[in-house]
Design an enzyme around this catalytic site. Structure first.
Site, short mmCIF file in Angstrom:
data_model
loop_
_atom_site.label_atom_id
_atom_site.label_comp_id
_atom_site.label_asym_id
_atom_site.label_seq_id
_atom_site.Cartn_x
_atom_site.Cartn_y
_atom_site.Cartn_z
N GLU A 273 56.81 43.14 0.75
CA GLU A 273 56.23 42.07 0.00
C GLU A 273 56.99 41.12 -0.42
O GLU A 273 57.81 41.13 -1.05
CB GLU A 273 56.15 42.97 -1.33
CG GLU A 273 55.34 42.01 -2.59
CD GLU A 273 55.04 42.77 -3.71
OE1 GLU A 273 55.28 43.93 -4.10
OE2 GLU A 273 54.53 41.99 -4.60
N LYS B 240 52.32 42.98 1.94
CA LYS B 240 51.85 42.69 0.99
C LYS B 240 52.27 41.28 0.70
O LYS B 240 53.25 41.10 -0.35
CB LYS B 240 52.32 43.45 -0.37
CG LYS B 240 51.75 43.06 -1.71
CD LYS B 240 51.75 44.26 -2.57
CE LYS B 240 51.77 44.03 -4.04
NZ LYS B 240 51.41 44.91 -5.10
P1 13P Z 1 50.58 41.15 -9.28
O1 13P Z 1 49.24 41.53 -8.71
O2 13P Z 1 50.66 41.36 -11.19
O3 13P Z 1 51.17 39.98 -8.95
O4 13P Z 1 51.44 42.55 -8.83
C1 13P Z 1 51.70 43.01 -7.98
C2 13P Z 1 52.77 43.45 -7.48
O5 13P Z 1 53.00 44.69 -7.28
C3 13P Z 1 54.02 42.90 -7.68
O6 13P Z 1 55.18 43.40 -7.14
#
Ligand code: 13P
Length: 340
Positions: free
Chosen positions: A178, A220
């Site tokens: 991510e 992500k």
């Molecule tokens: P948000 O969709 O609120 O941005 O959170 C996703 C997430 O897992 C952040 O690490």
């Protein structure tokens, strides 16, 4: 590493129009959201709230995975079954947030961070696997500014993401990789495109260096989008088109799934953007959601820490899951929101 296991897990998490529920808020983040709504910040309230989420009607049709925080992976729902059991019974793969948070980067530009948590990660991963986690998550955060993200922030975070991903795969756990480029600021969508592409290129170079099998990861990313304080913010079609163009330029087709974070977008905006991207498909990868706030905010507000609101809140959570499930297939429309 068993690549077939990793591939099967990644497909279960992101395939068939299903997405991933991010319910892995650390105590600090969860407390902040509870406090804003006057909800007591106790383990019991977190348990009640998260039980409401994982028992929302129909979510097994729309979620392929759910990301848990350490406390929840070990915990039982108010009904007495573990969260892992309740998720597995609905065909939802349980996963675990393993990073230790974004910490100030020494000598970085203002507010730049590096995500920590590599020390002892192999041992933690082995324990999480025994507790039932089949995927993990690590979030790196980048700020957009005239000189940001710096090369130091980009390379340090890419290296950490790649080392984490390798340790996951060694333990047959799918890494959610991510890299979040924050929405905060006045930047244009073009600036976001340039910085996001730079970040993603560095991440994939580092993954290759560490020998990570791309067939067994889920990316992500944040969307390519105007800053939240920008004037003349780009519309839905432009966000979808530029996000796809960026991803096509950086993400090999061997990656099975891309699951976006919502990053401060409104619930309906996040759904509309995902829908527009899937309408423009097919793509080389599954294109789906892994939202936290955009899946939970309305439900948490309706719940407000009161047992008598749990059913209503659960229905709201189920509705957002269904809307995003439709968007993951390119079959959502604004009219479906009003019909609810
Ligand atoms: P948000 O969709 O609120 O941005 O959170 C996703 C997430 O897992 C952040 O690490």
């Amino acid at each position: 590493m068993n690549l077939d296991t990793l591939k099967a897990t990644a497909e279960a998490m992101t395939g068939k129009g299903r997405g991933i529920l991010a319910m892995d808020e650390s105590h600090g983040t969860c407390n902040k959201r509870f406090e804003a709504l006057g909800i007591p910040t106790t383990p019991e309230m977190r348990r009640e709230y998260r039980t409401m989420l994982v028992t929302a009607p129909g979510i097994g049709n729309h979620f392929g995975g759910a990301i848990l925080f350490d406390e929840t992976l070990r915990d039982k729902t108010t009904g007495g079954k573990t969260f892992v059991e309740v998720l597995n019974a609905q065909g939802i793969v349980p996963g675990i947030k393993v990073d230790a948070g974004a910490k100030d980067l020494a000598f970085g530009e203002e507010g730049e961070t590096v995500t920590e948590g590599l020390d002892g990660l192999r041992e933690r991963m082995q324990e999480y696997g025994k507790l039932g986690a089949r995927f993990a998550k690590w979030r790196a955060v980048y700020r957009i500014g005239e000189y940001m993200p710096t090369q130091a922030a980009v390379s340090t975070n890419a290296h950490a993401l790649a080392r984490y991903a390798a340790i996951c795969q060694e333990n047959n756990i799918v890494p959610i990789v991510e890299p979040e480029v924050l929405i905060n600021g006045t930047h244009s969508i073009e600036q976001c495109y340039e910085k996001t592409q730079y970040v993603q290129q560095a991440v994939f170079a580092a993954l290759a260096e560490q020998g990570v099998a791309l067939e067994g990861i889920v990316l992500k990313p944040s969307m390519v989008i105007s800053g939240d304080k920008a004037t003349g913010r780009a519309g839905v079609e432009q966000v979808a088109a530029m996000t796809l163009r960026c991803l096509l330029s950086t993400v090999p087709s061997s990656v099975p799934g891309i699951a976006f974070l919502s990053g401060g977008q409104s619930d309906e905006e996040a759904t509309a953007h995902l829908n527009a991207m899937n309408k423009a498909g097919p793509h080389p990868w599954n294109v789906t959601f892994s939202y936290g706030r955009a899946l939970q905010h309305a439900a948490m507000t309706a719940w407000a820490g009161k047992k008598e609101n749990a059913e209503k809140a659960s229905n709201i959570a189920g509705h957002r899951a269904a809307m995003n499930g439709a968007a993951a297939r390119g079959k959502w429309s604004a009219a479906m929101e009003k019909a609810a």
